[in-house]
Write a protein that holds these residues in place. Structure first.
Motif, PDB file in Angstrom:
ATOM      1  N   THR A  88       0.768  -1.216  -0.006  1.00 31.10           N
ATOM      2  CA  THR A  88       0.066   0.157  -0.036  1.00 31.10           C
ATOM      3  C   THR A  88       0.931   1.206   0.088  1.00 31.10           C
ATOM      4  N   LEU A  89       1.774   1.151   0.489  1.00 28.91           N
ATOM      5  CA  LEU A  89       2.742   2.495   1.011  1.00 28.91           C
ATOM      6  C   LEU A  89       3.498   2.550  -0.441  1.00 28.91           C
ATOM      7  N   LYS A  90       3.789   1.712  -0.960  1.00 27.17           N
ATOM      8  CA  LYS A  90       4.704   1.952  -2.436  1.00 27.17           C
ATOM      9  C   LYS A  90       3.775   2.190  -3.548  1.00 27.17           C
ATOM     10  N   SER A  91       2.434   1.941  -3.385  1.00 24.59           N
ATOM     11  CA  SER A  91       1.327   2.103  -4.388  1.00 24.59           C
ATOM     12  C   SER A  91       1.323   3.814  -4.116  1.00 24.59           C
ATOM     13  N   PHE A  92       1.248   4.039  -2.872  1.00 23.92           N
ATOM     14  CA  PHE A  92       0.744   5.542  -2.495  1.00 23.92           C
ATOM     15  C   PHE A  92       2.140   6.397  -2.803  1.00 23.92           C
ATOM     16  N   SER A  93       3.340   5.868  -2.742  1.00 21.39           N
ATOM     17  CA  SER A  93       4.589   6.416  -3.025  1.00 21.39           C
ATOM     18  C   SER A  93       4.664   7.076  -4.452  1.00 21.39           C
ATOM     19  N   LEU A  94       4.295   6.184  -5.242  1.00 18.41           N
ATOM     20  CA  LEU A  94       4.450   6.319  -6.721  1.00 18.41           C
ATOM     21  C   LEU A  94       3.130   7.080  -7.080  1.00 18.41           C
ATOM     22  N   GLU A  95       2.146   7.112  -6.458  1.00 11.79           N
ATOM     23  CA  GLU A  95       0.923   7.968  -7.011  1.00 11.79           C
ATOM     24  C   GLU A  95       1.022   9.360  -6.578  1.00 11.79           C
ATOM     25  N   TYR A  96       1.815   9.693  -5.455  1.00 10.53           N
ATOM     26  CA  TYR A  96       1.880  11.011  -5.239  1.00 10.53           C
ATOM     27  C   TYR A  96       3.227  11.517  -4.897  1.00 10.53           C
ATOM     28  N   GLY A  97       4.209  10.814  -5.526  1.00  7.51           N
ATOM     29  CA  GLY A  97       5.747  11.130  -5.414  1.00  7.51           C
ATOM     30  C   GLY A  97       6.081  11.409  -4.045  1.00  7.51           C
ATOM     31  N   TYR A  98       5.873  10.581  -3.202  1.00  3.43           N
ATOM     32  CA  TYR A  98       6.638  10.866  -1.942  1.00  3.43           C
ATOM     33  C   TYR A  98       7.818   9.608  -1.913  1.00  3.43           C
ATOM     34  N   GLN A  99       8.919  10.185  -1.226  1.00  2.00           N
ATOM     35  CA  GLN A  99      10.184   9.516  -1.119  1.00  2.00           C
ATOM     36  C   GLN A  99      10.564   9.964   0.214  1.00  2.00           C
ATOM     37  N   ALA A 100      11.619   8.678   0.834  1.00  2.00           N
ATOM     38  CA  ALA A 100      12.260   8.973   1.912  1.00  2.00           C
ATOM     39  C   ALA A 100      13.342  10.022   1.720  1.00  2.00           C
ATOM     40  N   ALA A 101      13.422  11.011   2.355  1.00  2.00           N
ATOM     41  CA  ALA A 101      14.539  11.933   1.994  1.00  2.00           C
ATOM     42  C   ALA A 101      15.889  11.466   2.878  1.00  2.00           C
ATOM     43  N   THR A 102      15.909  10.888   3.768  1.00  2.00           N
ATOM     44  CA  THR A 102      16.902  10.509   4.431  1.00  2.00           C
ATOM     45  C   THR A 102      17.086   9.066   4.877  1.00  2.00           C
ATOM     46  N   ALA A 103      18.193   8.620   4.886  1.00  2.00           N
ATOM     47  CA  ALA A 103      18.161   7.069   5.371  1.00  2.00           C
ATOM     48  C   ALA A 103      17.960   7.105   6.890  1.00  2.00           C
ATOM     49  N   GLN A 155      -0.098  14.779   7.000  1.00  2.00           N
ATOM     50  CA  GLN A 155      -0.560  16.063   7.341  1.00  2.00           C
ATOM     51  C   GLN A 155      -0.232  16.306   8.789  1.00  2.00           C
ATOM     52  N   ALA A 156      -0.123  15.514   9.870  1.00  2.62           N
ATOM     53  CA  ALA A 156      -0.066  15.863  11.164  1.00  2.62           C
ATOM     54  C   ALA A 156       1.535  15.944  11.399  1.00  2.62           C
ATOM     55  N   GLN A 157       2.240  15.021  10.867  1.00  4.46           N
ATOM     56  CA  GLN A 157       3.745  15.027  10.892  1.00  4.46           C
ATOM     57  C   GLN A 157       4.516  14.757   9.531  1.00  4.46           C
ATOM     58  N   PRO A 158       4.829  15.584   8.875  1.00  5.76           N
ATOM     59  CA  PRO A 158       5.230  15.501   7.258  1.00  5.76           C
ATOM     60  C   PRO A 158       6.746  14.643   7.386  1.00  5.76           C
ATOM     61  N   LYS A 159       7.343  14.851   8.770  1.00  4.52           N
ATOM     62  CA  LYS A 159       8.696  13.969   8.455  1.00  4.52           C
ATOM     63  C   LYS A 159       8.483  12.463   8.768  1.00  4.52           C
ATOM     64  N   LEU A 160       7.330  12.083   8.824  1.00  7.31           N
ATOM     65  CA  LEU A 160       7.015  10.666   8.904  1.00  7.31           C
ATOM     66  C   LEU A 160       7.105  10.144   7.351  1.00  7.31           C
ATOM     67  N   LYS A 161       7.130  10.846   6.520  1.00  8.01           N
ATOM     68  CA  LYS A 161       7.444  10.119   4.983  1.00  8.01           C
ATOM     69  C   LYS A 161       8.869   9.564   5.117  1.00  8.01           C
ATOM     70  N   ASP A 162       9.887   9.846   5.916  1.00 10.63           N
ATOM     71  CA  ASP A 162      11.132   9.292   5.820  1.00 10.63           C
ATOM     72  C   ASP A 162      11.231   8.043   6.524  1.00 10.63           C
ATOM     73  N   ILE A 163      10.005   7.634   7.202  1.00 15.52           N
ATOM     74  CA  ILE A 163       9.724   6.564   7.814  1.00 15.52           C
ATOM     75  C   ILE A 163       8.987   5.435   6.875  1.00 15.52           C
ATOM     76  N   LEU A 164       7.726   6.101   6.624  1.00 17.01           N
ATOM     77  CA  LEU A 164       6.702   5.319   5.909  1.00 17.01           C
ATOM     78  C   LEU A 164       7.085   4.996   4.445  1.00 17.01           C
ATOM     79  N   PHE A 165       8.058   5.925   3.845  1.00 18.00           N
ATOM     80  CA  PHE A 165       8.591   5.318   2.555  1.00 18.00           C
ATOM     81  C   PHE A 165       9.977   4.910   2.538  1.00 18.00           C
ATOM     82  N   ASP A 166      10.323   4.661   3.555  1.00 22.43           N
ATOM     83  CA  ASP A 166      11.867   3.912   3.480  1.00 22.43           C
ATOM     84  C   ASP A 166      11.693   2.458   3.394  1.00 22.43           C
ATOM     85  N   PHE A 167      11.731   1.915   2.256  1.00 22.22           N
ATOM     86  CA  PHE A 167      11.610   0.416   1.911  1.00 22.22           C
ATOM     87  C   PHE A 167      12.676  -0.317   1.743  1.00 22.22           C
TER      88      PHE A 167
END
Length: 268
Positions: A88-103, A155-167
């Motif tokens: 689900t997260l990979k599909s969301f990442s492709l659709e909305y262009g989200y990527q983990a910015a940092t390791a 929306q609540a914590q934008p920095k969570l993208k670095d966790i959610l989209f770290d595959f």
């Protein structure tokens, strides 16, 4: 004691009448969870987290975590959780262009407490009708709620993208240090192998090279040593120690303990 889950289990509702220690200690996917009632204590090798009524948490994937669920006096322990799987997260990442910015960093928390987030709380409370009763929830609707959960977290914590989209999968780490910190988790060897960045065959080979004993025998001996210490030096009861040190049941623990030390743990 009951545990109710929708099918498939993208959204889960847990309800316990009595104090309970959950047997599953490996968290394979991110879990967003809301404490409806009672107290939940989570612990990994490094830290203990305590959550009460109204608390929201994000448990990160690929974690070894112990659970202690305690209902309130004359009440029930209740939680609602939604699982954010990699597909689900990979599909969301492709659709909305989200990527983990940092390791990911080694010092990151295994469990993230989401405080003062009315949007998250409102969303989790809205899931109650989905999980109460015997009605099975349509899979497409569950997927929709997963995506909504991801959007609300970002929306609540934008920095969570670095966790959610770290595959990334776990990399190869120091096996000796990892095992000495995590031997008390009751999981299969394949879980230990995966979390140390190894195949099961490589894990067993590296393990025997380091410890000069098979993983199963080492785990049994190490857990019994820790149990002996906790009972003799800390005054803990065998009925508490056997779960704490990674045994599945008291009778097996007592048998193994007596075989190794020549005395039953209750007589120590």
């Amino acid at each position: 004691m009951t545990e109710l889950k929708t099918n498939p289990s993208r959204i889960a509702y847990s309800c316990y009448y009595e104090r309970n220690r959950d047997g599953e200690q490996f968290v394979p996917e991110h879990v967003l969870s809301y404490q409806v009632a009672g107290k939940l204590t989570l612990s990994n090798a490094d830290k203990t987290y305590v959550f009460g009524e109204g608390d929201i948490r994000l448990i990160k994937r690929n974690q070894l975590v112990k659970f202690l669920k305690e209902p309130p006096e004359n009440g029930l322990f209740k939680t609602i959780s939604i699982y954010l799987d990699q597909e689900t997260l990979k599909s969301f990442s492709l659709e909305y262009g989200y990527q983990a910015a940092t390791a990911g960093k080694s010092g990151e928390e295994a469990v993230i407490r989401l405080q003062d987030q009315p949007l998250c709380k409102s969303f989790m409370e809205s899931l109650v009708p989905y999980v109460q009763g015997d009605q099975l929830i349509n899979d497409d609707l569950q997927r929709l709620k997963q995506r909504e959960a991801i959007m609300i977290l970002l929306q609540a914590q934008p920095k969570l993208k670095d966790i959610l989209f770290d595959f990334r999968e776990p990399g190869k780490i120091d096996l000796e240090e990892f095992m000495n910190r995590n031997f008390h988790f009751n999981v299969q060897l394949k879980r230990f192998a995966y979390l140390t960045g190894r195949s099961l065959a490589t894990f067993k080979r590296d393990f025997e090279h380091i410890f000069h004993i098979s993983p199963s025998r080492w785990l049994l001996q190490r857990r019994l040593q820790e149990a002996h210490f906790l009972i003799r030096e800390k005054g803990k009861a065998p009925s508490d120690v056997y779960l704490e040190t990674g045994f599945e049941d008291l009778s097996h623990f007592s048998f193994a303990f007596k075989k190794m030390y020549g005395v039953a743990p209750s007589k120590l």
